[in-house]
Enzyme design. Structure first.
Site, PDB file in Angstrom:
ATOM      1  CB  ILE A   1      -0.893   0.032   1.255  1.00 27.34           C
ATOM      2  CG1 ILE A   1      -1.672  -1.274   1.392  1.00 27.34           C
ATOM      3  CG2 ILE A   1      -1.839   1.231   1.228  1.00 27.34           C
ATOM      4  CD1 ILE A   1      -2.220  -1.498   2.788  1.00 27.34           C
ATOM      5  CB  CYS A   2       1.584   3.820  -2.350  1.00 25.75           C
ATOM      6  SG  CYS A   2       2.231   5.477  -2.526  1.00 25.75           S
TER       7      CYS A   2
END
Lengths: 155, 528
Positions: A93-94
C-alpha cells in the site's frame, strides 16, 4: 526497553479492540506482538468493493508506535487484493500515513484500518498504480524500505 | 589494444563523426606541421604563459566547523535583534527560509502571522513550554495514566508523556537523521520542536547529535556551500558557481584536508570534462549499453526462434542449435531455398541484406570507438592506483635513500612531488578520454589531442623514471631529470586544462551528444 514499550502499548490496544471495533473491521488473529491479522470491508455501496472482504497483515517493529507498523493486504482464495490506484497487486500500500513522514505515534491499528476503509470508500477508479506490473515483478524490498513518492492526495 | 587497432579506431571514429573528411585521415596525423595548426598550438601556449588568472581556476573558500558555527550564530543574533524574537525562534525561521536573511526579514515584516505559522511557530505569547505533572492525564501514545506521570506539550497543547516524547525524538534524530524539521508527534500538527524544548527532553548524547545535525542543515540548505566529501573531513567549501554554469566551467575545488573534488557534482576532480558528460560517461561505463552494442555488432538472431548466434567461423549454412532451423548467415533466408547456389549466397546484394550489413558495421564502429576511449580511460585510472602503490613503497625507500646517499629529508622530497604530479596528471588524462569520447571532430579537437598526447608522453616518461630501483634513484643526475620532468608534467597539464576550460567557457566545443549544461534535471539529490 523499547520492545517492552511496544508490547505495553500493543497489549492496551488489543484489550480495546478485542472488546469493540468499528463496523466493517474484524480482528482475525493477534497471537503475539509481532503480527496481527484483520479483515476489513467497505460499508457503503461502492460497486468496486461490494460483498468483498479484505485481509490486512500488520507487522510491528520494536519501536512501534514511534515507528509505523508495516501494513499490507494479503491474498487468499476468498480474500482478494482490492483494486485501487495506490494499492499494488502484491498487496503493498502506498499511503503517506504508513511512511515515516506521515506517521504519527498517536495513530493505532484501529485508526489505520479506518483510514484504509475510507481510502477504499472514496475511490472510483478501477485501476492499479502506474507501473504496477513492473514493480510487482521487480520488488524485493520490504514496504518500509521503499521510497514512495506521494504525489496525489485526491484519491 | 595494439597500435594497429588504435589507428583503425581513430580512423573509424573520424568517419563516424565527420564523413566529409574521411578521405584523408592519414593526413590529419602526419601533416600537422604544415597547415595552420602550429599557430593555434603556440597561441594556446602563449596564452597560458602570461595569463596569471587561469580559466579553470575558481575562487572558493574552505570553512572549518568553528567558522560554520560562527556564521550561523551571527545570522541568528542579527535576526534576533532586528525582529525582536527569541534566538530559538530566529533559528527556526532562518532554517525555514534556508538562511536567506533578507527574504525572512522582508516576509516577516509584511505578514508575521503567516510566516510564523508556515515555519511551525505558533503565536501564543505564553512562556516557554516545560515538563509538567497534570492530574488525570492519559498519554495518547503509550496509553499510560498512572498518577504523577510527567508530560510535555509544545505551544499547540498536544500533550504526551516524557517517556514517549523521548522515544519519539530519539527515533527522529538517531534513526531518521532529522533535526531542523521535527514536528509535534500529534497527527497533522506542523509545529516544530525548537532546540530549547529538545534540550529539556532528551539526554545529553542525543542533544549533541541534534545540534550536529542542525549545524549540518546550514551547509545543506545553502546553495553556495558544500561539505568536503572526504571521509572524516568536517570542512565545508563555499563556491559561487551555480548549477546553470556547469556547462561552461568545471569547478574543481580543494579542501584544506587535501581532497580535490568538483563543486558541481561532488565527485573527484574530473577536469577537463564537464559534470554532465562525466555523468553520462560513468553511466555508460556502468550500464549494459555497450554489451548490447557488442551483441548487435557480432551476432545475429535465428530467424525462427530468435536465439542469439555468434558465428565464429565456418560456412554460411547455419543450423540453429536450439530449434534446428537451417538458414543462410548472409541473407538470413531459408537454406532450402538456396537451391543450387550452395555455399555461395547470391542474395548478398539484395537491399535488405545491405541494410543489415550497414547496421552491423555501424555498431562495430561505434563499439570500437567507445573501447578506444574506455581502454585509455581505464588504463590511466589503474596506472594512477599503481603509481600510488609504488609511492607508498617509495616512501619507505625515501628513508633508505636518505641513509644510503646521505641526502636530507628535504632533499628526497622531489619523489613526493613527482608522485603527486603523476597522480594529478593521470586523473586529468583519464578524464580527457571521457571528454574526447563526446567531442565532435574539428580543428579544436586536433589541438586538444596534441595537448593530450604531450601530457601523456610526459607522464609516461616520468612514471618510468619513478619506477626505477632505489639504487638508481640515488643518482643525482636522475634526480634532476625527475624534477625537470615533474615540472614539465605539471606545466603540460596546466596548458591542457587552460585550453579546454577556455573553449568551454566560450562555448566553442561541439559535442556529439546533447549537451545543455542543464545538469539541474538530475542534480545531486540530498538523500541521507
Amino acid at each position: 526497553m523499547s520492545t517492552q514499550f511496544a508490547a505495553k502499548r500493543l497489549s492496551k490496544e488489543l484489550s480495546k479492540i478485542s472488546s469493540s471495533l468499528p463496523p466493517g473491521i474484524e480482528l482475525v488473529s493477534a497471537d503475539n506482538f509481532e503480527e496481527w491479522l484483520l479483515d476489513i470491508r467497505v460499508l457503503d455501496n461502492n460497486p468496486l468493493y461490494q460483498n468483498q472482504t479484505y485481509r490486512l497483515k500488520f507487522r510491528f517493529g520494536s519501536s512501534y508506535p514511534i515507528e509505523p507498523p508495516e501494513v499490507v493486504f494479503v491474498k487468499l482464495p476468498d480474500r482478494p487484493i482490492p483494486m485501487h490506484p495506490h494499492i499494488y497487486s502484491n498487496g503493498i500500500i502506498c499511503l503517506d500515513l504508513l511512511g515515516q513522514q506521515g506517521w504519527s505515534p498517536v495513530q493505532n491499528v484501529e485508526s489505520v484500518c479506518m483510514s484504509l476503509q475510507s481510502m477504499l470508500t472514496g475511490n472510483s477508479k478501477n485501476e492499479r498504480p502506474p507501473g504496477d506490473e513492473e514493480f510487482v515483478r521487480g520488488n524485493r524490498l520490504r514496504p518500509k524500505d521503499i521510497e514512495f513518492y506521494y504525489h496525489d492526495n485526491d484519491v | 589494444m595494439d597500435s594497429d587497432d588504435d589507428f583503425i579506431s581513430n580512423m573509424s571514429s573520424e568517419e563516424d563523426m565527420l564523413p566529409d573528411d574521411s578521405d584523408n585521415d592519414m593526413s590529419n596525423y602526419e601533416d600537422y606541421g604544415f597547415d595552420d595548426e602550429p599557430d593555434a598550438y603556440s597561441d594556446s601556449q602563449k596564452e597560458t604563459g602570461h595569463g596569471k588568472k587561469v580559466a579553470y581556476d575558481f575562487s572558493f573558500k574552505v570553512y572549518q566547523p568553528s567558522d560554520i558555527q560562527k556564521q550561523q550564530d551571527d545570522l541568528i543574533n542579527e535576526v534576533n535583534m532586528i525582529l525582536d524574537i527569541s534566538k530559538e525562534e530566529a533559528a527556526i525561521l532562518l532554517r525555514y527560509f534556508r538562511w536567506n536573511k533578507e527574504r525572512l526579514i522582508e516576509d516577516y515584516m509584511d505578514r508575521p502571522g503567516q510566516v510564523l505559522d508556515a515555519a511551525g511557530l505558533s503565536q501564543s505569547a505564553a512562556g516557554p513550554p516545560k515538563i509538567q505533572v497534570i492530574p488525570g492525564f492519559v498519554c495518547d501514545i503509550c496509553c499510560e495514566d498512572e498518577p504523577g506521570l510527567e508530560s510535555f506539550a509544545l505551544k499547540c497543547g498536544h500533550r504526551y508523556c516524557v517517556d514517549c516524547y523521548r522515544h519519539y525524538l530519539s527515533q527522529k534524530i538517531r534513526e531518521e537523521g532529522e533535526a531542523a524539521r521535527i514536528q509535534c508527534p500529534s497527527e497533522g500538527c506542523t509545529l516544530i520542536i525548537d532546540a530549547r524544548s529538545l534540550d529539556l527532553l532528551v539526554p545529553q548524547d542525543l542533544t549533541d547529535r541534534y545540534h550536529e545535525l542542525l549545524h549540518r542543515t546550514y551547509v545543506e540548505d545553502k546553495e553556495t556551500l558544500k561539505w568536503c566529501p572526504a571521509p572524516d573531513c568536517q570542512n565545508a567549501v563555499e563556491c559561487a558557481v551555480k548549477k546553470k554554469d556547469l556547462d561552461r566551467v568545471v569547478p574543481t575545488v580543494s579542501c584544506l584536508c587535501g581532497h580535490r573534488f568538483c563543486f558541481g557534482c561532488i565527485l573527484n576532480d574530473h577536469q577537463p570534462a564537464p559534470c554532465e558528460l562525466v555523468k553520462k560517461w560513468l553511466k555508460k561505463c556502468a550500464d549494459d549499453s555497450e554489451t548490447a552494442n557488442w551483441i548487435s555488432a557480432n551476432t545475429k538472431e535465428c530467424p525462427k526462434c530468435n536465439s542469439t548466434i555468434e558465428k565464429n567461423g565456418g560456412c554460411n549454412h547455419m543450423t540453429c542449435r536450439k530449434c534446428k532451423h537451417e538458414f543462410c548467415w548472409m541473407c538470413m533466408g531459408l537454406w532450402s531455398e538456396h537451391g543450387t547456389s550452395w555455399y555461395n549466397c547470391n542474395r548478398y546484394e539484395e537491399k535488405s541484406g545491405m541494410e543489415a550489413r550497414d547496421a552491423q558495421a555501424r555498431s562495430r564502429v561505434s563499439l570500437e570507438r567507445y573501447l578506444h576511449y574506455y581502454n585509455r580511460y581505464a588504463n590511466h585510472e589503474q596506472s594512477a592506483r599503481l603509481d600510488k602503490d609504488i609511492f607508498h613503497k617509495t616512501e619507505k625507500k625515501m628513508v633508505q635513500l636518505q641513509k644510503e646517499s646521505g641526502m636530507s629529508w628535504i632533499e628526497v622530497q622531489y619523489l613526493n612531488s613527482a608522485s603527486q604530479a603523476l597522480q594529478t596528471c593521470r586523473q586529468t588524462l583519464m578524464w580527457t578520454y571521457a571528454f574526447a569520447f563526446y567531442l565532435a571532430r574539428n580543428n579544436l579537437t586536433e589541438i586538444f589531442e596534441d595537448n593530450q598526447k604531450d601530457l601523456e608522453m610526459a607522464v609516461e616518461a616520468l612514471s618510468e623514471m619513478f619506477e626505477r630501483p632505489i639504487t638508481e634513484l640515488a643518482d643525482p643526475k636522475l634526480k634532476v631529470e625527475i624534477m625537470d620532468k615533474t615540472t614539465y608534467c605539471n606545466k603540460r597539464r596546466v596548458i591542457l586544462l587552460e585550453d579546454t576550460a577556455q573553449n568551454l567557457a566560450e562555448g566553442k566545443w561541439t559535442f556529439n551528444v546533447e549537451f545543455s549544461g542543464s545538469a539541474a534535471n538530475g542534480g545531486p539529490s540530498t538523500r541521507r
